[in-house]
Design an enzyme around this catalytic site. Structure first.
Site, short mmCIF file in Angstrom:
data_model
loop_
_atom_site.label_atom_id
_atom_site.label_comp_id
_atom_site.label_asym_id
_atom_site.label_seq_id
_atom_site.Cartn_x
_atom_site.Cartn_y
_atom_site.Cartn_z
N LYS A 73 15.36 -37.29 15.77
CA LYS A 73 14.92 -36.75 14.23
C LYS A 73 15.54 -35.54 13.69
CE LYS A 73 11.83 -34.56 12.28
NZ LYS A 73 12.08 -33.99 11.05
N GLY A 91 15.49 -25.20 16.34
CA GLY A 91 15.00 -24.91 15.46
C GLY A 91 14.08 -23.06 15.59
N SER A 92 13.11 -23.34 15.04
CA SER A 92 12.64 -22.14 14.63
C SER A 92 12.11 -21.42 16.12
CB SER A 92 11.86 -21.60 13.67
OG SER A 92 10.54 -22.76 13.28
N THR A 93 11.53 -20.37 16.47
CA THR A 93 10.90 -19.94 18.05
C THR A 93 9.15 -20.32 17.30
OG1 THR A 93 13.03 -18.08 18.27
CG2 THR A 93 10.35 -17.97 18.61
N GLU A 94 9.20 -20.00 16.17
CA GLU A 94 7.26 -20.43 16.13
C GLU A 94 7.39 -22.01 16.51
OE1 GLU A 94 7.09 -20.22 11.92
OE2 GLU A 94 4.97 -21.06 11.56
N GLY A 107 9.81 -23.85 18.01
CA GLY A 107 9.80 -23.99 19.91
C GLY A 107 8.92 -24.00 20.72
N GLU A 126 14.51 -12.88 11.52
CA GLU A 126 15.42 -13.64 11.30
C GLU A 126 14.89 -13.97 9.78
OE1 GLU A 126 15.59 -17.24 12.99
OE2 GLU A 126 17.79 -16.86 13.33
P1 ADP Z 1 12.83 -24.87 9.62
O1 ADP Z 1 12.65 -23.95 9.14
O2 ADP Z 1 14.54 -24.09 10.12
O3 ADP Z 1 13.43 -25.84 8.88
P2 ADP Z 1 11.85 -25.59 11.99
O4 ADP Z 1 12.04 -25.38 13.21
O5 ADP Z 1 10.40 -25.74 11.10
O6 ADP Z 1 13.02 -24.56 11.11
O7 ADP Z 1 12.83 -26.77 11.93
C1 ADP Z 1 13.11 -27.92 12.92
C2 ADP Z 1 13.23 -28.99 13.07
O8 ADP Z 1 11.96 -29.34 14.25
C3 ADP Z 1 13.16 -30.11 11.88
O9 ADP Z 1 13.49 -30.85 12.19
C4 ADP Z 1 11.59 -30.03 11.77
O10 ADP Z 1 11.40 -31.32 10.97
C5 ADP Z 1 11.42 -29.99 12.70
N1 ADP Z 1 9.67 -29.52 12.63
C6 ADP Z 1 9.06 -28.95 12.52
N2 ADP Z 1 8.00 -28.98 12.86
C7 ADP Z 1 7.89 -29.32 14.07
C8 ADP Z 1 6.62 -29.94 15.20
N3 ADP Z 1 5.13 -28.95 14.04
N4 ADP Z 1 6.57 -30.41 15.46
C9 ADP Z 1 8.45 -30.90 15.95
N5 ADP Z 1 8.98 -30.95 15.35
C10 ADP Z 1 8.59 -29.90 13.80
#
Ligand code: ADP
Length: 510
Positions: A208, A261-264, A266, A414
């Site tokens: 994805k 992606g973000s720690t949040e 993660g 960050e």
């Molecule tokens: P950013 O804030 O830089 O977009 P994210 O961590 O939100 O970073 O996004 C990184 C990836 O994680 C993207 O592909 C996003 O669609 C996906 N993503 C965001 N939220 C969720 C979630 N709750 N569950 C799974 N994937 C997610």
């Protein structure tokens, strides 16, 4: 990575019913996503726009995949894993297939670089000179591993079976169906980092891409087919994180989730994966210290510090956002990096002289501007930059802050933008306690001519990568990943193979 809100994007969603088949190159037609070798619309028929961050204009519509599409993609990946030819192909043939994919990608470098620059905003020259060659190299490097997935023979003693003899060995087997969720800062390269090792180890994948930057992953899907990777081995579902991403992370028939992606987010993924104890690997955020000692080659340290924070507009998880400068050269380094910031040519990615493009999205623009305002409010001094550049597109000024200290948002969080905090220090021992409180541990750098100091500091820093007299050096053979809340596991190098394989011990009584 930055925070996860997609509210802005969600508020702009447009629903349409793509009726025309399309290629996934740079055409304005609605795109399709890949399930089981077929290019399809979302089951719901919904689409959402992807934007050109240099203008804020819509490039094209993307299928808005959601749970039913994820279900179909996982079914296809499962079927390809259990019944398809991929796992049964000889390691040499699998390696050749991956190599073919690398060749195809290399052949289409210009097209991919343009697509990446359009969708993400990065300068064309950067996409052409960094993202593409790194992605090509990664597939080649991983192609080589297909024939080297070795186990061990193990001389065992079995103390309760005296006199008996056994032949024991281990084999490394693919983990199975892998869900891969990737970000928007290096869209194609992150797809390569994820797909390369998964394919080398015979896993099958549901990928994805980030909703902000789906174009190169979709086009890569076409090359994956052209390279001869069997149908269903790689499925690509476009959509939002909270819907498609969440459905993938929680899917009961997915064996492992690999996330960048973000720690949040993660942490959300770990919770979703915990329900059925999926394996999880994570490459998350950072707030990386870049330490310049008084004995460093100061000119090269200044250039390195500018690269550390301004490369990719600061939208790097390993950005050198905490710049520690030993007192003696504080003013000189701050002047140097400020002057470098002033000279950076900020503009649309497709202009030949552009060195820094727009941030990826309106959401990211507001987020970075918010940090700049927070810095002001908390007493930071803006030496150069601060604020938006122009009033169309998502451009910000490369920014250098001083008077920053732990406890301030700009220092602790960050930013994921071109904003650096310069901090003077007296001796390295003053920095180490601050850094041991850093919740992140992705990368760090030290600039010094004293080799023994360099190694000593490298050993003190709790980070997955330590660069000495350089920054942002990446190689397919060099593992990358985080200590502390910067992640679990290492991507690239031999170590990434551990993330996609499991060990089986076989014991034979002789
Ligand atoms: P950013 O804030 O830089 O977009 P994210 O961590 O939100 O970073 O996004 C990184 C990836 O994680 C993207 O592909 C996003 O669609 C996906 N993503 C965001 N939220 C969720 C979630 N709750 N569950 C799974 N994937 C997610």
């Amino acid at each position: 990575m930055k925070s996860k809100s997609t509210a802005k994007a969600a508020s702009k969603r447009i629903t349409s019913h793509p009726s025309t088949a399309s290629t996934n190159g740079n055409s304005p037609k609605p795109k399709k996503m890949l399930i089981g070798g077929r290019w399809v619309s979302a089951a719901s028929g919904k689409t959402f726009p992807t934007y050109n961050p240099a203008t804020g204009e819509i490039i094209c519509q993307i299928p808005e995949g959601d749970r039913p599409d994820i279900d179909a993609a996982v079914r296809s990946a499962r079927n390809a894993f259990e019944n398809g030819p991929w796992r049964r192909m000889s390691p040499s043939d699998r390696g050749k297939t991956l190599w073919r994919l690398a060749d195809l990608l290399e052949k289409h470098t210009e097209e991919f670089a343009r697509l990446e620059s359009l969708d993400n905003g990065k300068p064309l020259a950067v996409a052409r000179g960094a993202d593409l060659p790194l992605a090509v190299d990664l597939f080649r490097y991983m192609a080589g591993w297909c024939t080297k997935m070795l186990g061990n023979t193990i001389p065992i003693s079995v103390p309760y079976a005296p006199g008996e003899r056994f032949h024991a060995y281990t084999v490394r087997e693919p983990i199975g169906v892998v869900g891969q969720i990737i970000p928007w800062n290096f869209p194609l390269l992150m797809a390569a980092w994820k797909l390369g090792p998964a394919l080398a180890t015979s896993c099958t994948v549901v990928l994805k891409p980030a909703e902000q930057t789906p174009l190169t992953a979709l086009r890569l899907g076409e090359l994956i087919q052209e390279a001869g990777i069997p149908d269903g081995v790689v499925n690509i579902i476009t959509g939002f994180g909270e819907t498609a991403g969440a459905a993938l992370a929680a899917h009961p028939d997915v064996d492992k989730i690999a996330f960048t992606g973000s720690t949040e987010v993660g942490k959300i993924i770990v919770r979703a994966a915990a329900i059925d104890l999926k394996k999880v690997s994570l490459e998350l955020g950072g707030k990386s210290p870049n330490i310049i000692l008084a004995d460093a080659d100061i000119d090269s340290a200044i250039a390195g510090a500018a690269n550390a924070i301004f490369f990719n507009h600061g939208q790097c998880c390993c950005a050198g956002s905490r710049l520690y400068i030993q007192n003696k050269h504080f003013d000189k380094v701050v002047d140097g990096i400020a002057s470098a910031a002033r000279k950076i040519k900020v503009g649309p990615g497709d202009r030949p002289d552009t060195e820094m493009g727009p941030l990826v999205s309106e959401e990211q623009l507001h987020r970075v501007l918010g940090y700049m305002r927070a810095g002001d409010k908390e007493g930071a001094k803006t030496v150069v930059g601060g604020g938006r550049l122009g009033d169309s597109g998502y451009f910000v000024k490369p920014t250098v802050l001083t008077n920053t200290k732990p406890g301030m948002k700009v220092m602790d969080e960050e930013i994921f933008g071109p904003v650096v905090c310069a901090i003077p220090f007296n001796q390295v021992e003053d920095i180490l306690p601050i850094e041991s409180d850093n919740v992140y541990g992705l990368a760090a750098a030290v600039w010094t001519r004293d080799i023994s100091k360099a190694h000593r500091i490298a050993s003190e820093l709790r980070a997955g990568t330590v660069w000495v007299n350089c920054y942002n050096i990446f190689d397919s053979a060099l593992p990358f990943g985080g200590y502390k809340q910067s992640g679990w596991g290492r991507e690239m190098g031999a170590e990434v193979l551990d993330l996609y394989t499991q060990t089986k011990a076989v014991c034979v009584r002789l």
